[in-house]
Design a protein around this motif. Structure first.
Motif, mmCIF file in Angstrom:
data_model
loop_
_atom_site.group_PDB
_atom_site.id
_atom_site.type_symbol
_atom_site.label_atom_id
_atom_site.label_comp_id
_atom_site.label_asym_id
_atom_site.label_seq_id
_atom_site.Cartn_x
_atom_site.Cartn_y
_atom_site.Cartn_z
ATOM 1 N N UNK B 227 0.814 -1.228 -0.040
ATOM 2 C CA UNK B 227 -0.069 -0.028 0.117
ATOM 3 C C UNK B 227 0.926 1.137 0.006
ATOM 4 N N UNK B 228 2.218 1.338 0.334
ATOM 5 C CA UNK B 228 2.899 2.135 0.426
ATOM 6 C C UNK B 228 3.242 2.764 -0.835
ATOM 7 N N UNK B 229 3.500 1.905 -1.749
ATOM 8 C CA UNK B 229 3.931 1.905 -3.252
ATOM 9 C C UNK B 229 2.546 2.784 -3.854
ATOM 10 N N UNK B 230 1.327 1.986 -3.614
ATOM 11 C CA UNK B 230 0.181 2.773 -3.949
ATOM 12 C C UNK B 230 -0.096 4.226 -3.762
ATOM 13 N N UNK B 231 0.441 4.356 -2.396
ATOM 14 C CA UNK B 231 -0.034 5.613 -1.862
ATOM 15 C C UNK B 231 0.907 6.736 -2.485
ATOM 16 N N UNK B 232 2.450 6.329 -3.189
ATOM 17 C CA UNK B 232 3.309 6.935 -3.835
ATOM 18 C C UNK B 232 2.713 7.429 -5.176
ATOM 19 N N UNK B 255 -7.801 5.652 1.772
ATOM 20 C CA UNK B 255 -6.963 5.716 3.381
ATOM 21 C C UNK B 255 -7.585 6.375 4.337
ATOM 22 N N UNK B 256 -8.676 7.409 3.963
ATOM 23 C CA UNK B 256 -9.324 8.161 5.053
ATOM 24 C C UNK B 256 -10.630 7.547 5.456
ATOM 25 N N UNK B 257 -11.168 7.176 4.640
ATOM 26 C CA UNK B 257 -12.409 6.358 4.958
ATOM 27 C C UNK B 257 -12.595 4.976 4.065
ATOM 28 N N UNK B 258 -12.042 4.202 4.479
ATOM 29 C CA UNK B 258 -12.247 2.630 3.974
ATOM 30 C C UNK B 258 -13.675 2.442 4.187
ATOM 31 N N UNK B 259 -14.309 1.825 3.247
ATOM 32 C CA UNK B 259 -15.713 1.417 3.390
ATOM 33 C C UNK B 259 -15.764 -0.041 3.683
ATOM 34 N N UNK B 260 -14.929 -0.934 3.165
ATOM 35 C CA UNK B 260 -15.207 -2.301 3.166
ATOM 36 C C UNK B 260 -14.216 -2.911 4.261
ATOM 37 N N UNK B 261 -14.556 -3.861 5.426
ATOM 38 C CA UNK B 261 -13.783 -4.113 6.396
ATOM 39 C C UNK B 261 -12.824 -4.907 6.029
ATOM 40 N N UNK B 262 -12.499 -5.499 4.622
ATOM 41 C CA UNK B 262 -11.281 -6.008 4.242
ATOM 42 C C UNK B 262 -10.123 -4.983 4.041
ATOM 43 N N UNK B 263 -10.854 -3.876 3.460
ATOM 44 C CA UNK B 263 -9.705 -2.802 3.146
ATOM 45 C C UNK B 263 -9.271 -2.219 4.586
ATOM 46 N N UNK B 266 -6.650 -4.349 5.716
ATOM 47 C CA UNK B 266 -5.250 -4.091 4.992
ATOM 48 C C UNK B 266 -4.734 -2.902 5.518
ATOM 49 N N UNK B 267 -5.270 -1.821 5.697
ATOM 50 C CA UNK B 267 -4.863 -0.658 6.213
ATOM 51 C C UNK B 267 -4.333 -0.741 7.666
ATOM 52 N N UNK B 282 -3.070 -8.036 12.182
ATOM 53 C CA UNK B 282 -3.296 -8.759 10.783
ATOM 54 C C UNK B 282 -4.710 -9.355 10.725
ATOM 55 N N UNK B 283 -5.131 -9.464 9.475
ATOM 56 C CA UNK B 283 -6.476 -9.959 9.116
ATOM 57 C C UNK B 283 -6.439 -11.572 9.638
ATOM 58 N N UNK B 284 -7.378 -11.995 10.545
ATOM 59 C CA UNK B 284 -7.265 -13.533 10.865
ATOM 60 C C UNK B 284 -7.956 -14.352 9.742
#
Lengths: 327, 336
Positions: B227-232, B255-263, B266-267, B282-284
């Protein structure tokens, strides 16, 4: 490269001397007597002993060895005990004949092997591939003498299409020109086929495997992603990589083709090295056996050397000193 | 399927429009739906980050766009991929070859194995140029050297004749980029372009991609799990999970308002420099086996906010805000 070749040739020289020495002593250890042909009620044993003495066969084996090696190094291969002719002239007759057969077989071996292997790999699991793979396994598994006899039975006896033996028809020398060439070609077909096809089958299987491995590589996907047509992906990007292990196979198969030629030449009465060797072994014709062994040893070594050079030419990662360069 | 797709390029015709893409693999154990109805679009000059865990279908999506999915066992079974309105899934293989490496290029993850070991790097770049631009050997060679210069390979005239094994991983990835950009594609697909490299080299490659994008103005589909590469790099982010798109949003908003629990998960799993924590979150659980997807929402068995209906029927894409969609019942009716 040149230094590498010179070094290898020097090493090979030593190897040839060792091979010849071992062969020499093994031959003399083996039962049988070159004088056996003279054993006859009407020939006095004293006469035979006289001949043995004249040929130097009564001397201790070690003394015979040094005497023989001494002249061999000077290029004198001695006299055939069997034919009473210089071994050198026997070889000079047999080698070109064997070369004609082996080169034809080698061309079949390489062309058919690579072609069938590549098509099989590209069209994997297609009907062609399945038929090809099963046929290759079958041909590879059957002994060449049996294949030779079947071929003679079908094409010479039943169909009467091709001659069953010898290098040319009797009196063909009178024909001259194209007619002679055609006659010789017709005589070449069956032995070259028997010799070449069996080894081509092995080659095709090996080529298929090698090609399949390469086609899975990432760089093949890169080549496709560039927009290259599939033919170029296969024939340029994949084949050059897949051919690297095949070069070794060709180098190593050279002596096998010659070895196979012993049986094939005998069956087809082809007056080459194979027949000369077999007949010489039966007759305990030591000088001839040693000389043919020498020729085969040289070919094995040359085959290996050529394989190594081919390797270096195809794969830039390999330097001729045998080390893998770079990362 | 294209509801809520009104991102940055509204009013502009998208460069690439993927709709309902389905790619399946026929394995001995069953049919794996690696890409199961993926839709998103890329505008000219835009950079999209396609993120998700390993095995979520990111790379298969990329290969499907290029029509390079190995067949067998894989096959593209449905959907459309429109490049400037032309469906790449419907054109002939011959037409497609003119697209590959010319209009759409791809940089693969493994620079160590993606270059052919028996040809020089320069020749591999030159080949693409000669193929698509119908140039002679000399002109295409000159242009290949220019491309090597463009990707900052020092002494490109000399490096042209180098074999891949004579170059470092970073240099090889530069060669791959030079090859991909040699025909000025409209879209560059970068499949984990920096993952296999050392961290310092990673940064150089990303820097290079950023500069070249400015210089050449192509759109970029950046596939990564970083995600760091994505942010760049990215302007918009598409999040995939188990073969489907689960969220799509402009970068800042995601990054500010992820709507999906998976995102969310990840963040949360990115380590933060300013807030030292004992353990990284970590995501279980693990990504579901594509052969045995759970009924309903594919994330339901790992989701901390699971509701009863989640394991019954799969949610559709719900609009959350402008340009922001999410495949989660929590977002149902929350849109504009």
């Amino acid at each position: 490269m040149l230094a590498f070749v010179c070094k290898r040739l020097l090493q090979s020289l030593l190897l040839v001397v060792i091979v010849l020495t071992v062969t020499f002593f093994l031959l003399h250890l083996a039962p049988g007597d070159p004088m056996a042909r003279y054993f006859h009620p009407e020939i006095a044993p004293e006469t035979i002993e006289l001949i043995r003495e004249r040929l130097g066969l009564d001397r201790p084996v070690v003394e015979q060895y040094f005497k023989w090696m001494g002249s061999f190094i000077r290029g004198d291969f001695g006299m055939s005990l069997q034919y009473n002719r210089p071994v050198r002239s026997l070889l000079a007759e047999a080698i070109p004949n064997t070369l004609r057969l082996t080169v034809a077989a080698l061309i079949l071996h390489i062309v058919l092997g690579i072609l069938l292997g590549v098509i099989s790999a590209v069209k994997r699991y297609s009907p062609f591939d399945r038929v090809n793979t099963v046929t290759a396994l079958f041909v590879y598994s059957i002994p060449s003498f049996w294949l030779a006899l079947m071929m003679i039975m079908i094409f010479s006896l039943k169909l009467g299409l091709l001659p069953s033996s010898h290098m040319q028809s009797i009196g063909a020398g009178e024909l001259g020109g194209w007619a002679l060439a055609l006659d010789r070609l017709r005589h070449l077909v069956l032995p070259a086929f028997v010799l070449g096809v069996a080894s081509a089958a092995g080659m095709a299987r090996y080529m298929r495997g090698s090609m399949l491995d390469v086609l899975r590589e990432d760089y093949i996907q890169t080549a496709r992603a560039k927009g290259l047509p599939e033919g170029k992906v296969v024939l340029k990007h994949a084949l050059k990589n897949a051919a690297i292990p095949i070069v070794t196979l060709i180098g190593l198969s050279l002596p096998f083709l010659l070895g196979g030629a012993v049986v094939t030449e005998k069956i087809f009465s082809w007056p080459g090295m194979g027949r000369l060797t077999v007949d010489a072994i039966y007759a305990r014709d030591y000088p001839v056996v040693l000389a043919t062994n020498f020729v085969v040893a040289v070919i094995v070594i040359l085959g290996n050397l050529l394989a190594d050079i081919g390797y270096a030419l195809l794969d830039p990662r390999i330097t001729v000193t045998g080390r893998k360069g770079g990362r | 399927m294209m509801e809520g797709n009104d991102g940055i390029g509204e009013g502009m015709a998208p460069l690439l429009e993927i709709d309902g893409l389905k790619t399946v693999f026929y394995t001995d154990e069953g049919v794996a739906r690696a890409v199961d109805g993926v839709s998103f679009s890329i505008n000219p000059g835009e950079t999209i980050g396609l993120v998700g865990e390993s095995g979520c279908g990111k790379s298969v999506t990329a290969l499907s766009i290029m029509r390079l999915v190995p067949d067998p066992p894989g096959r593209i079974e449905g959907g459309s991929v429109l490049l400037d309105g032309r469906d790449l899934l419907a054109i002939s293989e011959k037409e497609m070859r003119k697209v590959r490496g010319n209009e759409i290029s791809i940089v693969f993850q493994e620079p160590l194995t993606s270059l052919n070991p028996v040809f020089t790097c320069g020749e591999q770049v030159r080949e693409a140029i000669g193929l698509h631009q119908k140039l002679g050997r000399r002109e295409s060679k000159e242009q290949a050297i220019e491309m090597l210069r463009l990707v900052r390979i020092p002494d490109p005239e000399k490096r042209y004749g180098n074999y891949p094994h004579q170059m470092s991983g970073g240099m090889r990835q530069r060669v791959m980029i030079a090859m991909a950009l040699s025909c000025q594609p409209k879209l560059l697909i970068a499949d984990e372009p920096s993952t296999a490299l050392d961290v310092s080299v990673q940064a150089q490659i990303i820097e290079l991609l950023l500069e070249l994008r400015e210089q050449l103005g192509m759109a970029v589909l950046l596939i990564t799990h970083d995600l760091a590469v994505v942010a760049q790099m990215a302007e918009r982010v598409v999040v995939m999970y188990a073969g489907v798109v689960v969220e799509e949003a402009p970068l800042g908003r995601l990054f500010a308002h992820p709507a999906h629990p998976y995102t969310d998960g990840l963040l949360a799993s990115i380590p933060k420099v300013d807030a030292p924590v004992e353990r990284l979150s970590a995501i279980p659980g693990t990504v579901p086996d594509p052969l045995r997807l759970p009924p309903g929402c594919r994330f339901s068995d790992r989701c901390p906010k699971r509701m009863d209906k989640c394991s019954v029927t799969e949610p559709g894409m719900f609009a959350v805000a402008e340009g922001h969609r999410s495949r989660c019942y929590l977002c149902e009716g929350s849109g504009p």
